[in-house]
Motif scaffolding. Sequence first.
Motif, PDB file in Angstrom:
ATOM      1  N   TYR A 255       0.834  -1.212   0.000  1.00 19.29           N
ATOM      2  CA  TYR A 255       0.000   0.000   0.000  1.00 19.29           C
ATOM      3  C   TYR A 255       0.863   1.254   0.000  1.00 19.29           C
ATOM      4  O   TYR A 255       0.560   2.232  -0.691  1.00 19.29           O
ATOM      5  CB  TYR A 255      -0.915  -0.003   1.219  1.00 19.29           C
ATOM      6  N   GLU A 256       1.953   1.247   0.753  1.00 24.59           N
ATOM      7  CA  GLU A 256       2.841   2.402   0.782  1.00 24.59           C
ATOM      8  C   GLU A 256       3.488   2.628  -0.582  1.00 24.59           C
ATOM      9  O   GLU A 256       3.680   3.776  -1.004  1.00 24.59           O
ATOM     10  CB  GLU A 256       3.910   2.212   1.860  1.00 24.59           C
ATOM     11  N   THR A 257       3.797   1.548  -1.290  1.00 24.12           N
ATOM     12  CA  THR A 257       4.353   1.686  -2.642  1.00 24.12           C
ATOM     13  C   THR A 257       3.327   2.286  -3.595  1.00 24.12           C
ATOM     14  O   THR A 257       3.651   3.186  -4.391  1.00 24.12           O
ATOM     15  CB  THR A 257       4.809   0.310  -3.164  1.00 24.12           C
ATOM     16  N   CYS A 262       1.191   7.053  -6.487  1.00 26.54           N
ATOM     17  CA  CYS A 262       0.089   7.998  -6.638  1.00 26.54           C
ATOM     18  C   CYS A 262       0.541   9.425  -6.352  1.00 26.54           C
ATOM     19  O   CYS A 262       0.231  10.361  -7.094  1.00 26.54           O
ATOM     20  CB  CYS A 262      -1.065   7.597  -5.732  1.00 26.54           C
ATOM     21  N   CYS A 263       1.304   9.604  -5.266  1.00 28.26           N
ATOM     22  CA  CYS A 263       1.769  10.946  -4.901  1.00 28.26           C
ATOM     23  C   CYS A 263       2.774  11.485  -5.909  1.00 28.26           C
ATOM     24  O   CYS A 263       2.757  12.684  -6.231  1.00 28.26           O
ATOM     25  CB  CYS A 263       2.394  10.917  -3.505  1.00 28.26           C
ATOM     26  N   VAL A 264       3.632  10.600  -6.413  1.00 34.01           N
ATOM     27  CA  VAL A 264       4.599  11.043  -7.422  1.00 34.01           C
ATOM     28  C   VAL A 264       3.884  11.514  -8.687  1.00 34.01           C
ATOM     29  O   VAL A 264       4.226  12.555  -9.271  1.00 34.01           O
ATOM     30  CB  VAL A 264       5.591   9.900  -7.753  1.00 34.01           C
ATOM     31  N   LEU A 265       2.862  10.776  -9.102  1.00 39.32           N
ATOM     32  CA  LEU A 265       2.092  11.182 -10.279  1.00 39.32           C
ATOM     33  C   LEU A 265       1.376  12.515 -10.039  1.00 39.32           C
ATOM     34  O   LEU A 265       1.343  13.377 -10.926  1.00 39.32           O
ATOM     35  CB  LEU A 265       1.078  10.096 -10.651  1.00 39.32           C
ATOM     36  N   MET A 266       0.820  12.659  -8.854  1.00 40.77           N
ATOM     37  CA  MET A 266       0.118  13.902  -8.537  1.00 40.77           C
ATOM     38  C   MET A 266       1.064  15.090  -8.467  1.00 40.77           C
ATOM     39  O   MET A 266       0.645  16.239  -8.663  1.00 40.77           O
ATOM     40  CB  MET A 266      -0.640  13.766  -7.218  1.00 40.77           C
ATOM     41  N   LEU A 267       2.327  14.840  -8.182  1.00 37.73           N
ATOM     42  CA  LEU A 267       3.310  15.912  -8.198  1.00 37.73           C
ATOM     43  C   LEU A 267       3.869  16.139  -9.593  1.00 37.73           C
ATOM     44  O   LEU A 267       4.098  17.284 -10.006  1.00 37.73           O
ATOM     45  CB  LEU A 267       4.449  15.592  -7.229  1.00 37.73           C
ATOM     46  N   LEU A 268       4.085  15.053 -10.327  1.00 36.42           N
ATOM     47  CA  LEU A 268       4.706  15.176 -11.651  1.00 36.42           C
ATOM     48  C   LEU A 268       3.811  15.893 -12.647  1.00 36.42           C
ATOM     49  O   LEU A 268       4.291  16.682 -13.470  1.00 36.42           O
ATOM     50  CB  LEU A 268       5.074  13.790 -12.185  1.00 36.42           C
ATOM     51  N   ILE A 269       2.501  15.612 -12.605  1.00 34.73           N
ATOM     52  CA  ILE A 269       1.594  16.232 -13.580  1.00 34.73           C
ATOM     53  C   ILE A 269       1.594  17.748 -13.454  1.00 34.73           C
ATOM     54  O   ILE A 269       1.869  18.459 -14.433  1.00 34.73           O
ATOM     55  CB  ILE A 269       0.166  15.655 -13.423  1.00 34.73           C
ATOM     56  N   PRO A 270       1.328  18.327 -12.275  1.00 32.73           N
ATOM     57  CA  PRO A 270       1.371  19.790 -12.187  1.00 32.73           C
ATOM     58  C   PRO A 270       2.775  20.359 -12.358  1.00 32.73           C
ATOM     59  O   PRO A 270       2.932  21.446 -12.929  1.00 32.73           O
ATOM     60  CB  PRO A 270       0.807  20.089 -10.795  1.00 32.73           C
ATOM     61  N   ILE A 271       3.806  19.648 -11.856  1.00 27.13           N
ATOM     62  CA  ILE A 271       5.171  20.155 -12.026  1.00 27.13           C
ATOM     63  C   ILE A 271       5.548  20.200 -13.499  1.00 27.13           C
ATOM     64  O   ILE A 271       6.235  21.136 -13.954  1.00 27.13           O
ATOM     65  CB  ILE A 271       6.161  19.286 -11.223  1.00 27.13           C
ATOM     66  N   SER A 272       5.098  19.226 -14.276  1.00 24.30           N
ATOM     67  CA  SER A 272       5.362  19.239 -15.724  1.00 24.30           C
ATOM     68  C   SER A 272       4.691  20.439 -16.385  1.00 24.30           C
ATOM     69  O   SER A 272       5.285  21.114 -17.235  1.00 24.30           O
ATOM     70  CB  SER A 272       4.857  17.939 -16.361  1.00 24.30           C
ATOM     71  N   PHE A 316       7.172  17.485  -1.510  1.00 22.04           N
ATOM     72  CA  PHE A 316       8.162  16.543  -2.037  1.00 22.04           C
ATOM     73  C   PHE A 316       8.864  15.815  -0.893  1.00 22.04           C
ATOM     74  O   PHE A 316       9.077  14.596  -0.957  1.00 22.04           O
ATOM     75  CB  PHE A 316       9.191  17.290  -2.897  1.00 22.04           C
ATOM     76  N   TYR A 317       9.217  16.546   0.157  1.00 22.62           N
ATOM     77  CA  TYR A 317       9.879  15.913   1.302  1.00 22.62           C
ATOM     78  C   TYR A 317       8.950  14.891   1.962  1.00 22.62           C
ATOM     79  O   TYR A 317       9.372  13.776   2.311  1.00 22.62           O
ATOM     80  CB  TYR A 317      10.287  16.976   2.323  1.00 22.62           C
ATOM     81  N   THR A 318       7.678  15.238   2.132  1.00 19.30           N
ATOM     82  CA  THR A 318       6.757  14.384   2.888  1.00 19.30           C
ATOM     83  C   THR A 318       6.386  13.124   2.125  1.00 19.30           C
ATOM     84  O   THR A 318       6.351  12.029   2.703  1.00 19.30           O
ATOM     85  CB  THR A 318       5.491  15.169   3.249  1.00 19.30           C
ATOM     86  N   TYR A 319       6.116  13.246   0.830  1.00 18.75           N
ATOM     87  CA  TYR A 319       5.494  12.139   0.096  1.00 18.75           C
ATOM     88  C   TYR A 319       6.400  11.464  -0.932  1.00 18.75           C
ATOM     89  O   TYR A 319       6.064  10.389  -1.415  1.00 18.75           O
ATOM     90  CB  TYR A 319       4.226  12.631  -0.606  1.00 18.75           C
TER      91      TYR A 319
END
Length: 379
Positions: A255-257, A262-272, A316-319
């Motif tokens: 679940y943590e993976t 999920c969190c990486v995708l949610m960060l990558l989309i807006p950061i892109s 980014f640090y938290t997730y």
Amino acid sequence: MLLFAGFTLDILFPLERTESKFHKWIITFEATVIFYAIFGTYLNEDLSQQMQIRKREEAVLAMKNSTSSSDFILLGLLVNSQAAGIVFTVILAIFMVAVIANLVMIFLIQVDSHLHTPMYFLLSQLSIMDTLFICTTVPKLLADMVSQEKTISFVACGIQIFLYLTMIGSEFFLLGLMAYDRYVAVCNPLRYPVLMNRKVCLLLAAGAWFGGSLDGFLLTPITMNVNYCGPRSVNHFFCEIPAVLKLACADTSLYETLMYICCVLMLLIPISIISASYSLILLTVHRVRSAEGQRKAFTTCSSHLTVVSIFYGAAFYTYVLPQSFHTPEQDKVVSAFYTIITPVLNPLIYSLRNKDVMEAFKKVFVRCSAAQKVATSDA
């Protein structure tokens, strides 16, 4: 009582002297049987009633114990700190400033016609998210700092997780969409009213809210369905998923993976979106030979870049950063930064560095002062 019954029957039915001793015991036994036959029913009924009351009380006590055992204990922002009073005052002041500043920002954008633009519409959505975000965690933190009981119910913990996931996810997407708005304003100023019309703005805002709520609906049920055991003491000041999962009985690595992805995708989309938008903005500004045009473009984008850097850095640090680089104390500080500090910085950054917002504030202030003078003179 038994002897009394036996002697009574002996008096009523006198026996011969030779068999008096034997028959007296027989009569005593028969009296005992008759006595219990008459009064035993009442005694049993009374005893059964007492047993039922006791069982009912035990059931209520068991229910209370089961309810309290499902609660979580929030250890708070500070543990055994002598500066709790000062920290409480500071957090309360920040909370009040954040709520008031965001509500004032929303009010100014609504009442001033000069702020009825796509940028300020998206900014009003950011203020709504920040207000809800800080109200999700800080009131409980303040209450726990002045209370001996620092528990939070299982349901309340789930609601808190859902709300903060929704707010933080919505803000992720909204900041990306605000970068796209700045790109259109700088790179396509003539087509800006067409590309960012009211319908498009409503769709963008709805998309940001939908993306955040989708994150909340996806991760909250999974988190709350994990089996938790032990003292249920969450080493945090609110129900943040990484801190809550440390209390799980079962293995939560899968679940943590999935949550990490999920969190990486949610960060990558807006950061892109932000990276692409500001890369094109820099290219466009580089072509502008006018120093005034470059300054205006930089002023337009600098506030947004400041907010993005603060918010995404903490997230980014938290997730995204692996848990091996985390400590509970660092997690609390970073979480306090993006749940308490960021909501108060956003309206201050956008208002103090924005002439339009300051002009709108002055107009409203002058209008309110004039209305108060008229009311005083009439009285």
